[in-house]
Design a protein around this motif. Structure first.
Motif, short mmCIF file in Angstrom:
data_model
loop_
_atom_site.label_atom_id
_atom_site.label_comp_id
_atom_site.label_asym_id
_atom_site.label_seq_id
_atom_site.Cartn_x
_atom_site.Cartn_y
_atom_site.Cartn_z
N CYS A 123 2.80 19.82 18.29
CA CYS A 123 1.60 18.98 18.31
C CYS A 123 0.79 19.08 17.02
N LEU A 124 0.81 20.26 16.40
CA LEU A 124 0.06 20.41 15.14
C LEU A 124 0.68 19.56 14.04
N LYS A 125 1.99 19.58 13.93
CA LYS A 125 2.68 18.77 12.93
C LYS A 125 2.46 17.28 13.21
N ILE A 126 2.59 16.89 14.47
CA ILE A 126 2.39 15.48 14.84
C ILE A 126 0.99 15.04 14.47
N SER A 127 -0.02 15.82 14.83
CA SER A 127 -1.40 15.41 14.55
C SER A 127 -1.68 15.41 13.05
N GLN A 128 -1.13 16.36 12.32
CA GLN A 128 -1.32 16.40 10.87
C GLN A 128 -0.70 15.17 10.21
N GLU A 129 0.50 14.80 10.65
CA GLU A 129 1.21 13.67 10.06
C GLU A 129 0.67 12.31 10.47
N THR A 130 0.02 12.23 11.62
CA THR A 130 -0.48 10.93 12.09
C THR A 130 -1.98 10.76 11.89
N ILE A 131 -2.74 11.76 12.31
CA ILE A 131 -4.20 11.69 12.26
C ILE A 131 -4.74 12.24 10.94
N PRO A 139 -1.78 14.54 20.96
CA PRO A 139 -0.34 14.71 21.14
C PRO A 139 -0.01 15.48 22.43
N MET A 140 -0.81 16.49 22.76
CA MET A 140 -0.56 17.24 23.99
C MET A 140 -0.65 16.32 25.20
N LEU A 141 -1.62 15.41 25.19
CA LEU A 141 -1.75 14.48 26.31
C LEU A 141 -0.57 13.51 26.38
N GLY A 142 -0.05 13.12 25.21
CA GLY A 142 1.15 12.28 25.19
C GLY A 142 2.34 12.99 25.83
N ALA A 143 2.51 14.27 25.49
CA ALA A 143 3.58 15.07 26.09
C ALA A 143 3.36 15.21 27.59
N PHE A 144 2.10 15.42 27.99
CA PHE A 144 1.78 15.55 29.41
C PHE A 144 2.13 14.28 30.18
N GLN A 169 -11.38 2.46 13.72
CA GLN A 169 -10.13 1.89 14.24
C GLN A 169 -8.89 2.60 13.71
N LYS A 170 -8.91 3.01 12.43
CA LYS A 170 -7.72 3.68 11.88
C LYS A 170 -7.48 5.03 12.55
N VAL A 171 -8.54 5.70 13.00
CA VAL A 171 -8.39 6.97 13.71
C VAL A 171 -7.84 6.72 15.12
N ILE A 172 -8.34 5.67 15.76
CA ILE A 172 -7.82 5.31 17.09
C ILE A 172 -6.33 4.98 16.99
N ASP A 173 -5.97 4.16 16.00
CA ASP A 173 -4.56 3.79 15.81
C ASP A 173 -3.70 5.02 15.54
N ALA A 174 -4.19 5.94 14.74
CA ALA A 174 -3.45 7.18 14.43
C ALA A 174 -3.25 8.01 15.70
N ASN A 175 -4.26 8.07 16.55
CA ASN A 175 -4.13 8.80 17.81
C ASN A 175 -3.10 8.16 18.73
N MET A 176 -3.01 6.83 18.72
CA MET A 176 -2.01 6.14 19.55
C MET A 176 -0.60 6.48 19.07
N ILE A 177 -0.43 6.56 17.76
CA ILE A 177 0.87 6.94 17.20
C ILE A 177 1.18 8.39 17.57
#
Length: 187
Positions: A123-131, A139-144, A169-177
């Protein structure tokens, strides 16, 4: 009643994640609790957050629970926290780590015998690369969502957009990814 315990460090978004999940669930008419327990309120200190979800009124307001799910947002906490405390034979673990599931189980004795109920992703790598920041809550909630099947991914993402509506909006979009990637990468 569904109970979730989050193991995190202050500043990693566990409280925000618990509240976000609570907001999404509350929109469905269910009763929900989201709260935290801080040892030290300093950024980086170990802390826990909690969710309870039920169809009827929740009158228990204690932090003690027999969690159905345990989320570990910081990889080091798998080595230091008593994250299996008060587990049941059905408790499932979603753990942030760069290690494979087998490598993690070899290094963390508490996970032995829980292989079928343990899920891993970074989740740390995913959030760093997207957000662009190491805040692993979405990311944890996506896995859940993948592990629990609580909501369809698209429904959950749309509901989270409403929760995150105050952000750019760009932060929202990054969270969706980030949610999508975690959903796809958890194993």
């Amino acid at each position: 009643m569904l109970e979730i315990r989050w193991h995190s460090r202050a500043g990693q978004g566990a409280v925000t994640g618990a509240k976000g999940l609570g907001s999404v669930v509350a929109e469905t008419g269910k009763e929900v609790q989201a709260f935290a327990f801080y040892g030290s309120a300093k950024r980086g200190a170990s802390m826990t957050a909690y969710n309870r979800i039920d169809n009827k009124q929740i009158i228990n307001h204690e932090k003690f629970m027999h969690p159905d799910y345990v989320f570990i947002l910081d990889p080091a906490l798998a080595f230091t926290d008593d994250f299996t405390a008060h587990e049941t034979e059905k408790t499932q673990y979603i753990i942030t780590t760069h290690l494979t599931k087998q490598e993690l189980i070899e290094l963390v004795p508490a996970l032995k015998g829980r292989e079928e109920r343990t899920y891993t992703l970074d989740c740390l790598k995913i959030s760093q690369e997207t957000i662009g920041r190491p805040i692993p809550n979405t990311p944890m909630l996506g896995a859940f969502m993948k592990i629990s099947g609580m909501f369809e991914l698209e429904y959950f993402q749309n509901a989270m957009k409403k929760v995150l509506k105050k952000l750019p909006q760009k932060v929202i979009d990054a969270n969706m990814i980030a949610i999508q990637r975690a959903y796809n990468e958890v194993h």
